[in-house]
Design an enzyme around this catalytic site. Structure first.
Site, PDB file in Angstrom:
ATOM      1  N   PRO A  46       0.716  -1.318  -0.055  1.00 52.91           N
ATOM      2  CG  PRO A  46       0.082  -1.097   1.977  1.00 52.91           C
ATOM      3  CD  PRO A  46       0.750  -1.788   1.375  1.00 52.91           C
ATOM      4  CB  ALA A  58      -0.385   7.505   0.703  1.00 53.72           C
ATOM      5  CE  LYS A  70       2.601  -1.870   4.998  1.00 58.82           C
ATOM      6  NZ  LYS A  70       2.981  -0.585   5.454  1.00 58.82           N
ATOM      7  CB  SER A  92       6.152  -3.273   7.826  1.00 58.78           C
ATOM      8  OG  SER A  92       6.296  -1.938   7.429  1.00 58.78           O
ATOM      9  CG  HIS A 140       4.885   3.332   7.632  1.00 59.86           C
ATOM     10  ND1 HIS A 140       3.690   2.880   8.075  1.00 59.86           N
ATOM     11  CD2 HIS A 140       4.871   4.003   6.606  1.00 59.86           C
ATOM     12  CE1 HIS A 140       2.835   3.470   7.364  1.00 59.86           C
ATOM     13  NE2 HIS A 140       3.415   4.085   6.438  1.00 59.86           N
ATOM     14  NE  ARG A 167       6.940   7.516   3.836  1.00 54.99           N
ATOM     15  CZ  ARG A 167       7.112   8.291   2.958  1.00 54.99           C
ATOM     16  NH1 ARG A 167       8.260   7.833   2.307  1.00 54.99           N
ATOM     17  NH2 ARG A 167       6.562   9.477   2.504  1.00 54.99           N
ATOM     18  N   GLY A 169       9.856  -3.301   3.200  1.00 57.99           N
ATOM     19  CA  GLY A 169      11.125  -2.643   3.480  1.00 57.99           C
ATOM     20  C   GLY A 169      12.552  -2.925   2.854  1.00 57.99           C
ATOM     21  N   GLY A 170      12.619  -2.207   1.763  1.00 56.24           N
ATOM     22  CA  GLY A 170      13.936  -2.361   1.067  1.00 56.24           C
ATOM     23  C   GLY A 170      14.062  -3.414   0.169  1.00 56.24           C
ATOM     24  NE  ARG A 187      14.055   0.094  -3.368  1.00 55.20           N
ATOM     25  CZ  ARG A 187      13.106   0.049  -2.301  1.00 55.20           C
ATOM     26  NH1 ARG A 187      12.514  -0.920  -2.411  1.00 55.20           N
ATOM     27  NH2 ARG A 187      13.029   1.267  -1.669  1.00 55.20           N
TER      28      ARG A 187
END
Lengths: 378, 378, 378, 378
Positions: free
Chosen positions: B95, B97, B251, B273, B275, B278, B307-308, B310
């Protein structure tokens, strides 16, 4: 010896070694000016974030030596026996594809250096010169230098069909290659290099040449594609073992259990390697896992290591941690680009001198004395 | 599809993927030129010194893989079942925003990519498009592409009143969202972004829109303010559980005891998580704490991690350490900004290809085989 | 309030807080433009290689938080009782010498901020304003703001003679200072700052003013000089204890055995500190040693910590590891230089808000709940 | 005192110490402008990648001090007895070859500083001034300063023949050198420095002067060359022990077993050293291995340490970890280049002052009190 200027070679190799080149690393710095950008990137790069590539070096740098003093090494030497042959040092030329990328004489120049330094050479399936020509050049050099031909081994990539693989094996046997180093970790290697004109894998069926994963992946995913069909498996080891009496080394193993299984399946040696950090990023470095592999296979199974060897002290560390010998890869291309045959010979000489110095400095007269006692472990 | 130039979008998304974009990280580099400064800062930044943000990446990079060789993965696939649905890969769109911050079509473009790649999408409470519109767009895309609609889930932020929360739940149910991912770690998130014109949280009561902590804090402290009243508590989980039969995932959990308590209180899964780094600086990274959470909840509770992520190897590491699936967050916005729907689809494709490659390279044909045995732990 | 431009103050303090200043660190960045070079260097520098200074920060950054979720903190507060007084937050203004170096109103501005934020201030022996004047200013501010005067404590440096030390104690008692924080780690501090005109240690006998070690050392060594005579010893603690009924805190202890001995000798609390990294380089950081000290002295002895506190999460970590309260040092001077009284008040406000946020985020409603359970320890 | 400008000396040494020079490190920064490039490189460089050199410093920086407070050190001193002689501080001038490289007065200037500071000097076999001249200069300085001559020791490199070695020993005995520090780790040191005109190893047989490994290695390898014949062995220790009654210290040992063997063979002390990181790269640092050596040889064997000492706190750490004294090497040349005799004296003074300060700060009045209790070990 003429050196026609190829488009992908930025300047002809030097005819003598500059005095500034004193270490293996120096060839890397110098080579940058001899090699075109895309080829340079292809040679130097690792996978993804280069974590594996960096770990190969840092794992050596993180080990501390604990030298012993006042031991005489006067009768010492660095010789080691492997598969019935004497090697003057526990150092081999690792298989490296397409020497033609950096020098017009390609593997022919490299093998002359191997003869000059009496160093075994593992010839890549993806050599840019024919096995037979490499052999012939080695013999001519041996004749000129009045030295024997050092061991030449085949590095084998399994081909799309066993018939094609058998053809590679036959060509290698015809060229008198004495052992087979079978690479099992690079089927899924991604690459974006377009081979320049005149540089080809002349020893394999051209139509069936190994397609790069990156090409295949443009269209579809890995699983469910035909691509997974051709990856080497334990069955291929059985097939290979049944096909040849020559020593088989399996290259690309890091898990101790895999090493044990390979030996149980008839392999004669293991090459602990992460393919120079080129295949899977974030892998354990070969040096880090080496003691675990030695413990798993016992004292008698030949273990070779590559990945990150740049200094004589690296060789001391690798042998102290369980390797019987090491191989050096990218520096071959750096030295070949800078100074051709002479460069490769000098690069090998530098490594051997540094290794002998380091052995003397830690107080070991023979490679068998290199063990955990010369390392400081906190 | 027209892409009107919004003031906060510096250039229109590309219509095709540049060949230079080959990895998820490349989208981040490219995206910088598509997104206005304040929005870029809002997307990229973590809290305080960015310790949590950095730990999310370093925790992946610090794990070493120990691949197994010569295993056939020919019949392999990356599928995983969760809550009665089959996911083609253990990868969901986290998710995020306000997709409207980076692309005029916002979540409508993203969901089309989700359909194209058959990837589940967790729709944020703070979406800039209505749940019903997102659903309708997904169905239209599914019709065009002759594929089913993948799972769409609601990410739920508790609203100031339960009535308002219930309205969000109802809108999500009306849109056929199949599960509820309830975020519990972001009530105190500070933010200074002023939403640009035309980008709004259209699914929540505008008057009651979540005020940013940073605004509230101008005048008074946290304790003793009314602000602490609206933070989610265990009572809200009981309320939510009583209200819906859909799967509930909590979450924002990192403490094993919290995970155990959530499951005991009726939650069906946990999202490990921080977040995206953040919210609270200096937090443990989700990957680091993951094995402890798996040990605490046992083998059967679905654990998702974000989270992270890639690289494909990150997915291998997360699953090997106990996750059932992972989610990818910021890269959605990077890809959406650079190339819209096509970008998000390509970003997901890249991650899946890399994951399949990495699975094949470590020798696992199915995600269930990914466990501690493919990791090297000193 | 007029702010005459002093030669060592590069520009007058601002009258309002720039919106760019949102964190304690921002004051440090801004302060660089307000303070002359030699004074800036004096304030910022640590000893030798700044190892202690760096460890103060890195020890905080190396600790990972493990927040708990869904706990209500609605009735929470950050209050703490110490020595019979209620502190609204476990945060004090550390003793800092010569506020006049950065602002013409010096400690008078700082104490007004202390009153405004209801924060205890530890007044340095080396204050540039008289204790009585600091007290009077506090009372005037308290009257204006209709708030009580917060605790004012004396930071005591032992003077060359006990008579002189007694005079300092008497002046502090006359000013209603409620506790004595005796610094024991800075006798050998080296310093090369020449105090600018108008900035003096007005509370101590001018002739007997603490000579800097660096001056003494020009001629002779430490041992064998008279310099070692005046260093504080355990006998001085006994003398001090006999002389006053006020709480005595010993500041500058890191060894658990020293803390135990101090308490046994009648001290009422310990300040774990390495003097902001200014005295002895290569010292353990206060945070690192804190749990050992807490274990040594038991649960009931007040332990304060300073050194490196810059974020609300730092306060959470310090309290979770055993501190009852923390002090903030250099940021006082940064904020005072940038915006005078207003700056110091804002800096304290920022820290308190961040601390409350962090407490809420880790799920603790009262400081007593902050313990090892909110930390992740590998 | 005239200072003729030699070609390899870029500017004459200063006649007074600039106030900016306050720490040992400052001499290194300043020295760069006094010394020609090739000599600077020779002095500063370590072997290969400078891993050993870096470890020498980082091993000090990684140790944390745990000072004790409130102990009186008023009757303290830093004196230590070794081999029947009192040293005012546990600090010696390490043997350093060719002081003439940086100052025309060479070892004669250094020894005057040694007299002035009452610091023992270990005179290198490769001194650029004759032992007898060094002795005479020391006596003249002692007479002028009305102080005794501090201990002068011989640093011995074994010469190609025992006859030649005996001649060195005899010259040292004639000069009243009181102990023999026999270096055993530098036979294989590589060097490329060409000595400038007028700088020679005047104390050794010129024809038999130690050839640099780098010269020998141009033609052949180490093993099998005559070069290994001349390396020192345990037999040489027996020969040396039989030849002299003076104390023998073996320099260059890091392995505990070697230390034990050396003492058993009659050595009177050990110098834990990696030759300033100049010989073998990737070695354990002396400080790291020091506690293991102390444990191996017991409390009574004198252990000296060199390598990386730059601060008084380094001395505290070395003594706390088991050394009886330390030696300082490269800083001699830095200080000599910058300010001749005066520079070396000041450099020694700085180190001693810092050491006394650090001892006072950790609460130790005598060097015997420096033990593990002043270190923080996690």
């Amino acid at each position: 010896m003429t050196q026609p200027q190829h488009a992908h070679i930025l300047q002809a190799a030097l005819r003598q070694i500059p005095t500034e080149i004193q270490h293996v690393r120096d060839y890397e710095v110098w080579a940058r000016d001899f090699i075109a950008d895309d080829i340079w990137h292809y040679i130097q790069s690792g996978s993804d974030q280069n974590l594996s590539l960096a770990a190969n070096r840092s794992s050596f740098d993180d080990i501390a030596l604990l030298p012993r003093v006042l031991r005489s090494v006067h009768q010492g030497h660095t010789g080691v026996d492997m598969f019935g042959r004497f090697h003057r040092a526990p150092l081999l030329l690792a298989p490296v594809a397409y020497h033609g990328l950096v020098h017009p004489e390609a593997e022919l120049a490299t093998v002359q250096a191997a003869v000059a330094l009496q160093t075994a050479m593992v010839v890549s399936t993806l050599s840019s010169r024919r096995f037979a020509d490499i052999r012939r050049t080695a013999e001519a050099a041996a004749h000129d230098l009045k030295r024997p031909v050092p061991p030449l081994w085949l590095q084998l990539y399994s081909q799309p069909t066993r018939k094609q693989t058998a053809a590679v094996l036959q060509a290698a046997a015809d060229a008198g290659f004495e052992a087979i180093m079978w690479t099992v970790d690079a089927h899924y290697k991604r690459s974006s290099l377009n081979l320049p004109a005149g540089v080809n894998a002349v020893n394999v069926d051209m139509d069936a040449q190994h397609k790069h994963t990156s090409q295949l992946l443009d269209e579809r995913l890995v699983f469910g594609s035909s691509f997974t069909e051709h990856a080497p498996t334990w069955e291929d080891l059985a097939w290979l073992r049944a096909r040849t009496d020559k020593p088989i080394l399996v290259k690309g193993i890091v898990a101790p259990a895999d090493a044990v299984q390979a030996i149980a399946a008839g392999a004669n040696g293991i090459v602990v390697s992460n393919h120079g950090g080129r295949v899977l990023d974030g892998m354990v470095s070969p040096l880090t896992v080496l003691p675990h592999l030695r413990a798993a296979v016992g004292a008698d199974v030949p273990l070779l290591l590559d990945g990150g060897i740049r200094w004589g002290t690296d060789m001391v560390k690798a042998l102290a941690m369980g390797a019987d010998a090491v191989m050096v890869g990218r520096p071959q291309l750096h030295a070949l680009a800078v100074a051709g045959m002479l460069g490769v010979a000098h690069m090998l000489h530098v490594l051997r001198v540094e290794f002998e110095l380091a052995m003397a400095q830690v107080g070991c007269a023979h490679v068998q004395e290199l063990d955990e006692s010369v390392l400081f472990r906190a």
